[in-house]
Design an enzyme around this catalytic site. Structure first.
Site, PDB file in Angstrom:
ATOM      1  N   HIS A   1      -1.526  -0.012  -9.850  1.00 14.45           N
ATOM      2  CA  HIS A   1      -2.253  -0.871  -8.907  1.00 14.45           C
ATOM      3  C   HIS A   1      -2.841  -2.097  -9.620  1.00 14.45           C
ATOM      4  O   HIS A   1      -4.045  -2.347  -9.558  1.00 14.45           O
ATOM      5  CB  HIS A   1      -3.363  -0.093  -8.168  1.00 14.45           C
ATOM      6  CG  HIS A   1      -3.783  -0.769  -6.894  1.00 14.45           C
ATOM      7  ND1 HIS A   1      -4.151  -0.087  -5.757  1.00 14.45           N
ATOM      8  CD2 HIS A   1      -3.893  -2.090  -6.561  1.00 14.45           C
ATOM      9  CE1 HIS A   1      -4.472  -0.942  -4.798  1.00 14.45           C
ATOM     10  NE2 HIS A   1      -4.325  -2.185  -5.270  1.00 14.45           N
TER      11      HIS A   1
ATOM     12  N   ARG B   1       0.851  -1.187   0.000  1.00 10.01           N
ATOM     13  CA  ARG B   1       0.000   0.000   0.000  1.00 10.01           C
ATOM     14  C   ARG B   1       0.888   1.238   0.000  1.00 10.01           C
ATOM     15  O   ARG B   1       1.966   1.238   0.609  1.00 10.01           O
ATOM     16  CB  ARG B   1      -0.911   0.030   1.240  1.00 10.01           C
ATOM     17  CG  ARG B   1      -2.129  -0.887   1.150  1.00 10.01           C
ATOM     18  CD  ARG B   1      -3.146  -0.391   0.124  1.00 10.01           C
ATOM     19  NE  ARG B   1      -4.371  -1.179   0.077  1.00 10.01           N
ATOM     20  CZ  ARG B   1      -4.616  -2.174  -0.786  1.00 10.01           C
ATOM     21  NH1 ARG B   1      -3.705  -2.530  -1.664  1.00 10.01           N
ATOM     22  NH2 ARG B   1      -5.780  -2.803  -0.781  1.00 10.01           N
TER      23      ARG B   1
HETATM   24  P1  NAP Z   1      -2.276 -10.652   5.592  1.00 16.55           P
HETATM   25  O1  NAP Z   1      -2.426 -12.113   5.320  1.00 16.55           O
HETATM   26  O2  NAP Z   1      -3.170  -9.984   6.563  1.00 16.55           O
HETATM   27  O3  NAP Z   1      -0.735 -10.434   6.025  1.00 16.55           O
HETATM   28  C1  NAP Z   1      -0.290  -9.216   6.523  1.00 16.55           C
HETATM   29  C2  NAP Z   1       1.116  -9.430   7.045  1.00 16.55           C
HETATM   30  O4  NAP Z   1       1.598  -8.164   7.528  1.00 16.55           O
HETATM   31  C3  NAP Z   1       1.168 -10.386   8.238  1.00 16.55           C
HETATM   32  O5  NAP Z   1       2.310 -11.190   8.163  1.00 16.55           O
HETATM   33  C4  NAP Z   1       1.261  -9.447   9.422  1.00 16.55           C
HETATM   34  O6  NAP Z   1       1.918  -9.981  10.561  1.00 16.55           O
HETATM   35  C5  NAP Z   1       2.089  -8.333   8.850  1.00 16.55           C
HETATM   36  N1  NAP Z   1       1.940  -7.129   9.628  1.00 16.55           N
HETATM   37  C6  NAP Z   1       0.827  -6.392   9.857  1.00 16.55           C
HETATM   38  N2  NAP Z   1       1.089  -5.360  10.678  1.00 16.55           N
HETATM   39  C7  NAP Z   1       2.401  -5.446  10.970  1.00 16.55           C
HETATM   40  C8  NAP Z   1       3.274  -4.696  11.787  1.00 16.55           C
HETATM   41  N3  NAP Z   1       2.854  -3.626  12.476  1.00 16.55           N
HETATM   42  N4  NAP Z   1       4.571  -5.076  11.862  1.00 16.55           N
HETATM   43  C9  NAP Z   1       5.016  -6.154  11.198  1.00 16.55           C
HETATM   44  N5  NAP Z   1       4.241  -6.931  10.413  1.00 16.55           N
HETATM   45  C10 NAP Z   1       2.941  -6.572  10.305  1.00 16.55           C
HETATM   46  O7  NAP Z   1      -2.401  -9.829   4.224  1.00 16.55           O
HETATM   47  P2  NAP Z   1      -2.123 -10.313   2.724  1.00 16.55           P
HETATM   48  O8  NAP Z   1      -3.298 -11.041   2.188  1.00 16.55           O
HETATM   49  O9  NAP Z   1      -0.805 -10.996   2.682  1.00 16.55           O
HETATM   50  O10 NAP Z   1      -2.054  -8.901   1.994  1.00 16.55           O
HETATM   51  C11 NAP Z   1      -1.071  -7.940   2.339  1.00 16.55           C
HETATM   52  C12 NAP Z   1      -1.426  -6.609   1.721  1.00 16.55           C
HETATM   53  O11 NAP Z   1      -1.182  -6.642   0.310  1.00 16.55           O
HETATM   54  C13 NAP Z   1      -2.894  -6.211   1.805  1.00 16.55           C
HETATM   55  O12 NAP Z   1      -3.190  -5.659   3.075  1.00 16.55           O
HETATM   56  C14 NAP Z   1      -3.038  -5.205   0.701  1.00 16.55           C
HETATM   57  O13 NAP Z   1      -2.774  -3.921   1.226  1.00 16.55           O
HETATM   58  C15 NAP Z   1      -1.931  -5.580  -0.273  1.00 16.55           C
HETATM   59  N6  NAP Z   1      -2.462  -6.025  -1.595  1.00 16.55           N
HETATM   60  C16 NAP Z   1      -2.119  -5.327  -2.710  1.00 16.55           C
HETATM   61  C17 NAP Z   1      -2.594  -5.740  -3.944  1.00 16.55           C
HETATM   62  C18 NAP Z   1      -2.196  -5.014  -5.205  1.00 16.55           C
HETATM   63  O14 NAP Z   1      -2.742  -5.278  -6.271  1.00 16.55           O
HETATM   64  N7  NAP Z   1      -1.243  -4.130  -5.161  1.00 16.55           N
HETATM   65  C19 NAP Z   1      -3.430  -6.860  -4.050  1.00 16.55           C
HETATM   66  C20 NAP Z   1      -3.759  -7.541  -2.886  1.00 16.55           C
HETATM   67  C21 NAP Z   1      -3.268  -7.114  -1.652  1.00 16.55           C
HETATM   68  P3  NAP Z   1       1.319 -11.255  11.347  1.00 16.55           P
HETATM   69  O15 NAP Z   1       1.523 -12.418  10.414  1.00 16.55           O
HETATM   70  O16 NAP Z   1       2.158 -11.334  12.562  1.00 16.55           O
HETATM   71  O17 NAP Z   1      -0.131 -10.959  11.593  1.00 16.55           O
END
Ligand code: NAP
Length: 310
Positions: free
Chosen positions: A273, A225
């Site tokens: 994006h 993001r």
């Molecule tokens: P997720 O499964 O919720 O994973 C988020 C990861 O971030 C987890 O490992 C979490 O730690 C870690 N995290 C959150 N807060 C943190 C902090 N303060 N310090 C350290 N680590 C932290 O999410 P996801 O499905 O992998 O997706 C990740 C992000 O990708 C989404 O939130 C979205 O913004 C982005 N995204 C972008 C696109 C695009 O097209 N560009 C598409 C889809 C998603 P824990 O494991 O310890 O909870």
């Protein structure tokens, strides 16, 4: 009893989702009515895109859950009118798309492809890139997407480090957590991939101080993001040579304004994006499974922690 399911997203999405959602809900054995409009008091579940016009959930008095179509929930998680469980999207198509985009951009920089694609100038450039095993990659965010990208990159031979909020064990990945863990994870990152959610804690996580922790000449790839990066600190790090390049898919303001300095910067690649998107076919199965669970009294999958913001 028939389950009433409201599809609340931009109207053009209804045309693409109606058939796969209906199919997946039927295959899940549910008796349902799926529509883009309902009297609020009759709705059991809302399939939701945060950019829809629905922002006030109070009239939905018998609502059981809101099922977000996107992985990111930053635009709905603070909504105080939402009192029922909120789930986010984890789906095979979304994950695979991100794996392909991240792998492609890591390989572009690892192999130095630009020198040959852009440099068709009669120069015989013989520098051979190192093997993947000599190119450490760090991924910030070891969730659904970060872990899938780590698996693909370790499969290609890259040494991968991963950083998350909580401690975890991920096969073949050196994992870190907490602030000290962040410094260690950054210190080896020749290529850094950001796959964190946008929360109050992750805002500006890549700033002048953390950029300085990276090895000189590192590459930053951000499909997470926009607010994860302090834009001015990023440009300063590129201009000083601390960073060699940044490939950015997400921005604080989207679409990225035409006069934003990122567009013209010679060391920045902007993609609009498109790193990954929810795919209707597989996402419909995730949604249907969650509604089936709700009706069976089983816990929902991928429930958002409203306090943590993701
Ligand atoms: P997720 O499964 O919720 O994973 C988020 C990861 O971030 C987890 O490992 C979490 O730690 C870690 N995290 C959150 N807060 C943190 C902090 N303060 N310090 C350290 N680590 C932290 O999410 P996801 O499905 O992998 O997706 C990740 C992000 O990708 C989404 O939130 C979205 O913004 C982005 N995204 C972008 C696109 C695009 O097209 N560009 C598409 C889809 C998603 P824990 O494991 O310890 O909870």
């Amino acid at each position: 009893m028939t389950i009433n399911i409201l599809f609340a997203a931009k109207s053009e999405r209804w045309a693409t989702y109606e058939a796969p959602l209906s199919r997946a809900l039927s295959q899940a054995g549910l008796e349902f009515e799926l529509r883009p409009d309902f009297p609020p008091a009759e709705v059991d579940y809302i399939i939701y895109a945060p950019n829809s016009s629905l922002q006030d959930f109070r009239p939905y008095t018998r609502l059981k859950a809101v099922l977000n179509l996107w992985a990111g929930v930053e635009d709905v998680v603070q909504n105080e009118t939402l009192k029922v469980p909120l789930t986010r999207m984890v789906d095979h198509g979304l994950t695979q798309g991100m794996v392909e985009w991240v792998t492609g951009h890591v390989l572009r920089h690892h192999l130095g492809m630009d020198a040959h694609i852009l440099g068709q100038d009669g120069q015989w450039r013989t520098a051979v890139p190192p093997l993947a095993e000599d190119r450490p990659v760090t991924i910030l965010g070891m969730g659904a997407l970060g872990q899938a990208c780590a698996a693909a990159l370790t499969g290609l031979g890259f040494p991968v480090s991963g950083w998350s909020r909580s401690a975890k064990t991920v096969p073949q990945v050196a994992t870190y957590h907490g602030y000290d863990g962040l410094q260690t994870a950054l210190s080896t990152a020749q290529i850094l991939v950001l796959l964190l959610p946008d929360t109050p804690v992750t805002t500006d996580i890549l700033n002048a101080d953390t950029l300085a922790e990276l090895p000189r000449g590192a590459i930053v790839i951000n499909p997470g993001r926009g607010p994860l990066i302090d834009d001015n600190a990023l440009i300063a790090a590129l201009d000083s040579g601390q960073l060699a390049h940044a490939t950015l898919d997400v921005f604080r303001v989207e679409p990225l304004p035409a006069d934003h300095p990122f567009w013209a910067h010679p060391k920045i690649t902007v993609t609009p994006h498109i790193a990954s998107a929810t795919r209707e076919g597989t996402a419909s199965q995730t949604i249907a499974e969650n509604i089936r669970r709700g009706e069976a009294g089983e816990p929902f999958l991928h429930v958002v922690d409203r306090a943590l913001g993701y």
